[in-house]
Design a protein around this motif. Structure first.
Motif, PDB file in Angstrom:
ATOM      1  N   VAL A  87      -3.629  15.484   6.011  1.00 36.95           N
ATOM      2  CA  VAL A  87      -3.129  16.314   4.915  1.00 36.95           C
ATOM      3  C   VAL A  87      -2.296  17.450   5.474  1.00 36.95           C
ATOM      4  CG1 VAL A  87      -3.759  17.816   3.003  1.00 36.95           C
ATOM      5  CG2 VAL A  87      -5.101  15.762   3.460  1.00 36.95           C
ATOM      6  N   THR A  88      -1.089  17.607   4.978  1.00 36.17           N
ATOM      7  CA  THR A  88      -0.228  18.726   5.320  1.00 36.17           C
ATOM      8  C   THR A  88      -0.139  19.658   4.123  1.00 36.17           C
ATOM      9  OG1 THR A  88       1.099  17.407   6.853  1.00 36.17           O
ATOM     10  CG2 THR A  88       2.118  19.402   5.974  1.00 36.17           C
ATOM     11  N   ARG A  89      -0.477  20.900   4.332  1.00 30.19           N
ATOM     12  CA  ARG A  89      -0.327  21.901   3.271  1.00 30.19           C
ATOM     13  C   ARG A  89       1.149  22.239   3.141  1.00 30.19           C
ATOM     14  NH1 ARG A  89      -2.347  22.293  -0.610  1.00 30.19           N
ATOM     15  NH2 ARG A  89      -4.395  22.256   0.377  1.00 30.19           N
ATOM     16  N   LYS A 149       0.831  -1.205   0.000  1.00 34.27           N
ATOM     17  CA  LYS A 149       0.000   0.000   0.000  1.00 34.27           C
ATOM     18  C   LYS A 149       0.864   1.252   0.000  1.00 34.27           C
ATOM     19  CE  LYS A 149      -2.668   1.201   3.506  1.00 34.27           C
ATOM     20  NZ  LYS A 149      -3.686   1.240   4.582  1.00 34.27           N
ATOM     21  N   ILE A 150       0.375   2.294  -0.689  1.00 35.09           N
ATOM     22  CA  ILE A 150       1.089   3.566  -0.690  1.00 35.09           C
ATOM     23  C   ILE A 150       0.794   4.298   0.615  1.00 35.09           C
ATOM     24  CG2 ILE A 150       1.324   5.804  -1.818  1.00 35.09           C
ATOM     25  CD1 ILE A 150       0.452   4.432  -4.422  1.00 35.09           C
ATOM     26  N   LEU A 151       1.865   4.659   1.338  1.00 29.51           N
ATOM     27  CA  LEU A 151       1.697   5.386   2.591  1.00 29.51           C
ATOM     28  C   LEU A 151       1.525   6.877   2.332  1.00 29.51           C
ATOM     29  CD1 LEU A 151       4.449   3.664   4.769  1.00 29.51           C
ATOM     30  CD2 LEU A 151       1.968   3.353   4.909  1.00 29.51           C
ATOM     31  N   THR A 152       2.330   7.412   1.443  1.00 24.42           N
ATOM     32  CA  THR A 152       2.262   8.833   1.131  1.00 24.42           C
ATOM     33  C   THR A 152       2.951   9.093  -0.199  1.00 24.42           C
ATOM     34  OG1 THR A 152       2.624  11.068   2.015  1.00 24.42           O
ATOM     35  CG2 THR A 152       4.419   9.521   2.277  1.00 24.42           C
ATOM     36  N   THR A 153       2.636  10.249  -0.778  1.00 24.46           N
ATOM     37  CA  THR A 153       3.351  10.687  -1.982  1.00 24.46           C
ATOM     38  C   THR A 153       3.859  12.092  -1.723  1.00 24.46           C
ATOM     39  OG1 THR A 153       1.259  11.439  -2.938  1.00 24.46           O
ATOM     40  CG2 THR A 153       2.047   9.280  -3.628  1.00 24.46           C
ATOM     41  N   ILE A 154       5.046  12.359  -2.232  1.00 20.99           N
ATOM     42  CA  ILE A 154       5.712  13.631  -1.951  1.00 20.99           C
ATOM     43  C   ILE A 154       6.129  14.256  -3.270  1.00 20.99           C
ATOM     44  CG2 ILE A 154       7.689  14.696  -0.761  1.00 20.99           C
ATOM     45  CD1 ILE A 154       7.772  11.726   0.662  1.00 20.99           C
ATOM     46  N   PHE A 155       5.705  15.489  -3.509  1.00 21.96           N
ATOM     47  CA  PHE A 155       6.140  16.170  -4.726  1.00 21.96           C
ATOM     48  C   PHE A 155       7.570  16.643  -4.528  1.00 21.96           C
ATOM     49  CE2 PHE A 155       6.002  18.309  -8.633  1.00 21.96           C
ATOM     50  CZ  PHE A 155       6.569  19.573  -8.475  1.00 21.96           C
ATOM     51  N   ASP A 208      -0.369  12.045   4.841  1.00 19.92           N
ATOM     52  CA  ASP A 208       0.320  11.071   5.689  1.00 19.92           C
ATOM     53  C   ASP A 208      -0.712  10.219   6.411  1.00 19.92           C
ATOM     54  OD1 ASP A 208       2.932  13.310   6.276  1.00 19.92           O
ATOM     55  OD2 ASP A 208       3.195  11.243   5.626  1.00 19.92           O
ATOM     56  N   PRO A 209      -0.447   8.915   6.615  1.00 23.97           N
ATOM     57  CA  PRO A 209      -1.446   8.085   7.281  1.00 23.97           C
ATOM     58  C   PRO A 209      -1.734   8.521   8.713  1.00 23.97           C
ATOM     59  CG  PRO A 209       0.606   6.877   6.928  1.00 23.97           C
ATOM     60  CD  PRO A 209       0.740   8.164   6.220  1.00 23.97           C
ATOM     61  N   THR A 210      -0.739   9.120   9.394  1.00 23.83           N
ATOM     62  CA  THR A 210      -0.950   9.479  10.801  1.00 23.83           C
ATOM     63  C   THR A 210      -1.367  10.935  10.978  1.00 23.83           C
ATOM     64  OG1 THR A 210       1.432   9.821  10.903  1.00 23.83           O
ATOM     65  CG2 THR A 210       0.598   7.755  11.798  1.00 23.83           C
ATOM     66  N   PRO A 231      -4.979  23.202  15.329  1.00 21.09           N
ATOM     67  CA  PRO A 231      -3.758  22.716  14.676  1.00 21.09           C
ATOM     68  C   PRO A 231      -3.983  22.553  13.172  1.00 21.09           C
ATOM     69  CG  PRO A 231      -4.806  20.944  15.905  1.00 21.09           C
ATOM     70  CD  PRO A 231      -5.606  22.177  16.174  1.00 21.09           C
ATOM     71  N   LYS A 232      -3.134  23.172  12.392  1.00 13.57           N
ATOM     72  CA  LYS A 232      -3.232  23.082  10.941  1.00 13.57           C
ATOM     73  C   LYS A 232      -1.849  22.723  10.412  1.00 13.57           C
ATOM     74  CE  LYS A 232      -7.486  24.923  10.673  1.00 13.57           C
ATOM     75  NZ  LYS A 232      -7.630  25.823  11.751  1.00 13.57           N
ATOM     76  N   PRO A 233      -1.606  21.466  10.096  1.00 14.63           N
ATOM     77  CA  PRO A 233      -0.263  21.108   9.637  1.00 14.63           C
ATOM     78  C   PRO A 233       0.094  21.868   8.365  1.00 14.63           C
ATOM     79  CG  PRO A 233      -1.605  19.157   9.999  1.00 14.63           C
ATOM     80  CD  PRO A 233      -2.515  20.322  10.110  1.00 14.63           C
ATOM     81  N   LEU A 234       1.187  22.570   8.415  1.00 13.85           N
ATOM     82  CA  LEU A 234       1.645  23.327   7.248  1.00 13.85           C
ATOM     83  C   LEU A 234       3.157  23.357   7.258  1.00 13.85           C
ATOM     84  CD1 LEU A 234       0.253  26.590   5.800  1.00 13.85           C
ATOM     85  CD2 LEU A 234       2.668  26.515   6.388  1.00 13.85           C
ATOM     86  N   GLU A 235       3.742  23.235   6.075  1.00 11.29           N
ATOM     87  CA  GLU A 235       5.191  23.326   5.941  1.00 11.29           C
ATOM     88  C   GLU A 235       5.534  24.316   4.850  1.00 11.29           C
ATOM     89  OE1 GLU A 235       5.786  18.602   7.006  1.00 11.29           O
ATOM     90  OE2 GLU A 235       6.680  19.386   5.172  1.00 11.29           O
ATOM     91  N   VAL A 236       6.617  25.031   5.066  1.00 16.21           N
ATOM     92  CA  VAL A 236       7.168  25.884   4.025  1.00 16.21           C
ATOM     93  C   VAL A 236       8.524  25.297   3.652  1.00 16.21           C
ATOM     94  CG1 VAL A 236       8.017  28.166   3.406  1.00 16.21           C
ATOM     95  CG2 VAL A 236       5.978  27.947   4.826  1.00 16.21           C
ATOM     96  N   GLU A 237       8.643  24.872   2.413  1.00 15.43           N
ATOM     97  CA  GLU A 237       9.912  24.344   1.917  1.00 15.43           C
ATOM     98  C   GLU A 237      10.664  25.469   1.230  1.00 15.43           C
ATOM     99  OE1 GLU A 237       8.958  21.328  -0.899  1.00 15.43           O
ATOM    100  OE2 GLU A 237       8.216  19.914   0.596  1.00 15.43           O
ATOM    101  N   THR A 238      11.967  25.596   1.533  1.00 13.71           N
ATOM    102  CA  THR A 238      12.800  26.522   0.782  1.00 13.71           C
ATOM    103  C   THR A 238      13.881  25.691   0.113  1.00 13.71           C
ATOM    104  OG1 THR A 238      14.568  27.030   2.363  1.00 13.71           O
ATOM    105  CG2 THR A 238      12.433  28.101   2.731  1.00 13.71           C
ATOM    106  N   PRO A 239      14.729  26.281  -0.720  1.00 11.61           N
ATOM    107  CA  PRO A 239      15.787  25.478  -1.360  1.00 11.61           C
ATOM    108  C   PRO A 239      16.735  24.827  -0.365  1.00 11.61           C
ATOM    109  CG  PRO A 239      15.496  27.523  -2.549  1.00 11.61           C
ATOM    110  CD  PRO A 239      14.645  27.623  -1.318  1.00 11.61           C
ATOM    111  N   VAL A 240      16.806  25.344   0.869  1.00  4.15           N
ATOM    112  CA  VAL A 240      17.812  24.813   1.794  1.00  4.15           C
ATOM    113  C   VAL A 240      17.208  24.279   3.093  1.00  4.15           C
ATOM    114  CG1 VAL A 240      19.547  26.364   0.864  1.00  4.15           C
ATOM    115  CG2 VAL A 240      18.297  27.031   2.931  1.00  4.15           C
TER     116      VAL A 240
END
Lengths: 333, 207
Positions: free
Chosen positions: B105-107, A100-106, B100-102, B124-133
Motif C-alpha cells: 500500500v502506498t499512501r 486479475k486486477i493488479l492495482t487501482t489508481i484514483f 501494488d502487488p510488489t 520505509p513507508k511508501p508515500l507519494e505527493v501528487e500535485t497538478p504537475v
C-alpha cells in the motif's frame, strides 16, 4: 451473534458437501490468455467480459466490484488492460493472462476514457468531473501530472505520430488539441453538439468523431485542425471503427444508438456517403474492429450482447451474451 | 440426488443466508487522525458530509477525505503508520492510496494547492505527493511541498531522498536541496538551499 455465525458456517459447509458430487461434472475453467481476445466493459455490472474471439464465447469475467466500468485500453502485447470506473474515479490495471486486477489508481471524479501514448510509457485518463486529463506512468502507476482541458471532456485519442492528443469537449461542442511535448492546448475545433467518441483514420491524417447531440459524424483534417466533412448517419452516433468490405475501404462503421444499427460510411472525406446500414441489437454503443478490418464487434447496451459482424458480407454472424450495459470494447488481435 | 436438485438446494440455502443476514454497511478504512488545528481544519468525507477540528483533538481520517485550511489556519495530522503531516494555510489536499502487488500500500496525498510538510516515522513507508504537475515519491524522509495556484510545485527535502517526477522525467532530490515542477517540463536540477526557512512555518502547529 455467535449463533448466527455458527448457523451460517454450518449451512455453507452443508452446501459445499451437497455440491461436492457435482464437481467432476463441471467443465474446467477455460484458459484465459491474451491471444485473440475481445474485452468488453459492462458498465452496470461493473465487470469486464473476456471473449474468445474465435469461438465467440465468454471465457472469463473480471469483477471490478462497483458498477461504472466504461472505457478500455490494451497494451500492444495484449498483456495489460486498463479500465475506467465512472462511479469510483478509479483506473483499474488488469493482468489479462490471469484475469486479475493488479492495482487501482484514483485519477479523478467520473474518470471516463483512456488512451495509451504511442510508446506506452504513459496512459492519459479523461476525468469528466475534474475537466482534466491525468497522466499515469504505466510502470510505477504514479500520476505524474494533470492537464486542464475544457468543459465536460469525453474521449481522448492520440494522432498516429503521437504528437497531439485530441479530446472531445461535450459541453463546448468542440475538440481540443493538446501538444504532447508541452502539454499546451493548441486549439479548440468546433464540431457539433455533444461530441463524444473519436478515432484517427487508418492513414492517420483525419480524426473522426460522432456528435451525439446531433445526427452526424464529422471528419477533422489534422494537418490544419479543421472540419472537412460531416455525414448524417442517424440519431445519437456513438463509437466508431474502421474496417473493409472485401476490396472496398477503408469504411467507417458508426453505431447509431437510436437507430439500433451500425451505419457504414465511405471513409474518403471527399466522397462521404452511406454504403449500408446493418441492423444490430438495442442501443448500440461501442464499436471495435480487429486489426485486419474483417471482423467488427458492436456492444448493445439494452440487450446486454455483443453483435459480431463479418464486414466482408455486412452480416451479423453471431451474438454473444455479456454483462449488463456493455459499452467500451478493445480487441487484442 | 441429481445435480440440478443439489443446485436448487444450494440456491435456497443461499437465499436464506442472504435475506437472513443483517444489512452490511459499506466500510471505508480509517487511515489516521487529525490532532491539532490553529484556526479551522475542514474535513470533507467522500459522501459530502464534513467535520471540523479547532484546537487539539482526535478527529478520525478516512480514505478519500478532503482536508482544507483557510487563511491563517494550520493543522497537524498523523497517519496510522506514524507519518506526520503539517498543513499550512489555504491548503487543500485529498487522502488516497494505491495497492501494488510488489510494493504493497502506498499512501497518496493529492495536493491541489497550498503547502504540506511531511515526516515519516522510522522504516520505509511508501508515500507519494501528487500535485497538478508532478509527483514526489519517498521511502522514509522529511520534506516540504508547496503548490501555487498555477500548479507550479516547489519541493524542499529536509532529510532523505525524494523522487520528484513529471511526465518528462524523474529527478532524485536529496536532503538540503530544492527542485521546481512545472507543467510541460522536467523538474529542475536540485539546488542547494537552507531548508530551515522553508519549514519555519510548522513550528506553531507542531507544539
Amino acid at each position: 451473534m455467535i449463533e448466527n455465525a455458527i448457523a451460517r458456517w454450518g449451512t455453507l459447509v452443508l452446501a459445499i458437501l451437497l455440491l461436492a458430487g457435482c464437481a467432476e461434472q463441471t467443465a474446467p475453467p477455460a484458459q484465459v490468455g491474451p491471444a485473440r481476445r475481445l474485452y468488453v466493459a459492462n458498465e452496470s455490472s461493473g465487470t469486464i467480459s473476456m471473449i474468445d474471439a474465435a469461438a465467440l464465447r465468454v471465457v472469463g469475467t473480471v469483477e471490478l466490484g462497483t458498477p461504472g466500468t466504461h472505457d478500455l485500453a490494451l497494451t500492444r502485447d495484449g498483456k495489460t488492460l486498463y479500465a475506467t470506473g465512472l462511479a469510483t474515479g478509479m483506473l483499474s490495471v488488469i493482468d489479462t493472462a490471469q484475469g486479475k486486477i493488479l492495482t487501482t489508481i484514483f485519477t479523478g471524479r467520473r474518470c471516463h476514457s483512456v488512451a495509451l501514448t504511442n510508446d506506452e510509457r504513459h496512459i492519459w485518463v479523461v476525468n469528466i468531473g475534474e475537466n482534466n486529463v491525468s497522466i499515469v506512468d504505466t510502470k510505477s502507476h504514479r500520476i505524474l501530472g494533470t492537464i486542464p482541458v475544457g468543459r465536460e471532456p469525453g474521449h481522448i485519442r492520440f494522432n498516429k505520430d503521437g504528437q497531439f492528443a485530441y479530446v472531445t469537449l461535450q459541453e463546448e461542442g468542440a475538440v481540443e488539441v493538446i501538444e504532447v511535448a508541452t502539454h499546451r492546448s493548441v486549439t479548440k475545433i468546433p464540431v457539433g453538439q455533444r461530441p463524444h467518441y473519436l478515432l484517427p483514420s487508418p492513414d492517420g491524417r483525419y480524426m473522426w468523431g460522432g456528435a451525439t447531440g446531433e445526427n452526424f459524424v464529422y471528419v477533422i483534417d489534422t494537418t490544419g485542425n479543421r472540419v472537412v466533412g460531416r455525414m448524417q448517419v442517424g440519431s445519437t452516433p456513438q463509437h466508431l471503427a474502421f474496417a473493409f468490405r472485401g476490396m472496398i475501404g477503408p469504411l467507417a462503421y458508426a453505431a447509431a444508438e437510436k437507430e439500433n444499427a451500425v451505419v457504414v460510411v465511405n471513409a474518403n472525406p471527399q466522397d462521404l456517403r452511406i454504403i449500408e446500414r446493418i441492423a444490430v441489437g438495442q442501443a448500440p454503443s461501442g464499436v471495435t474492429a480487429d486489426r485486419t478490418g474483417t471482423r467488427l464487434f458492436v456492444s448493445n447496451q439494452l440487450e446486454n450482447t455483443v453483435s459480431v459482424i463479418d464486414t466482408g458480407t455486412g452480416r451479423v454472424i453471431g451474438s454473444i451474451p455479456v454483462g449488463i450495459k456493455p459499452i467500451g470494447m478493445v480487441a487484442s488481435f | 440426488m441429481g445435480c440440478s436438485t443439489k443446485a436448487a438446494l444450494l440456491l435456497v440455502t443461499a437465499a436464506l443466508l442472504i435475506f437472513a443476514a443483517p444489512a452490511a454497511r459499506a466500510q471505508v478504512p480509517k487511515v489516521g487522525t487529525a490532532k491539532n488545528a490553529i484556526g479551522v481544519l475542514l474535513i470533507t468525507r467522500q459522501d459530502g458530509t464534513s467535520v471540523r477540528l479547532q484546537g487539539k483533538g482526535n478527529q478520525d481520517l478516512f480514505e478519500g477525505d478532503e482536508l482544507k485550511t483557510g487563511p491563517g489556519a494550520q493543522a497537524l495530522i498523523e497517519f496510522m503508520d506514524g507519518t506526520r503531516v503539517a498543513i499550512n494555510e489555504q491548503t487543500t489536499f485529498l487522502v488516497r492510496s494505491r495497492q501494488d502487488p510488489t510494493t504493497g500500500v502506498t499512501r497518496i496525498l493529492r495536493l491541489l494547492i497550498g503547502e504540506l510538510w511531511i515526516k515519516t516515522s522510522a522504516g520505509p513507508k511508501p508515500l507519494e505527493v501528487e500535485t497538478p504537475v508532478a509527483s514526489a515519491a519517498i521511502r522514509g524522509t522529511e520534506f516540504n511541498m508547496k503548490v501555487l495556484p498555477n500548479g507550479q510545485s516547489l519541493l524542499t527535502v529536509v532529510e532523505g531522498l525524494v523522487e520528484f517526477g513529471t511526465p518528462f522525467g524523474t529527478c532524485p532530490i536529496r536532503a538540503g536541496t530544492q527542485s521546481v515542477g512545472e507543467r510541460g517540463k522536467r523538474c529542475t536540477r536540485p539546488a542547494p538551499t537552507d531548508v530551515q526557512p522553508a519549514i519555519a512555518w510548522i513550528q506553531e502547529v507542531l507544539k
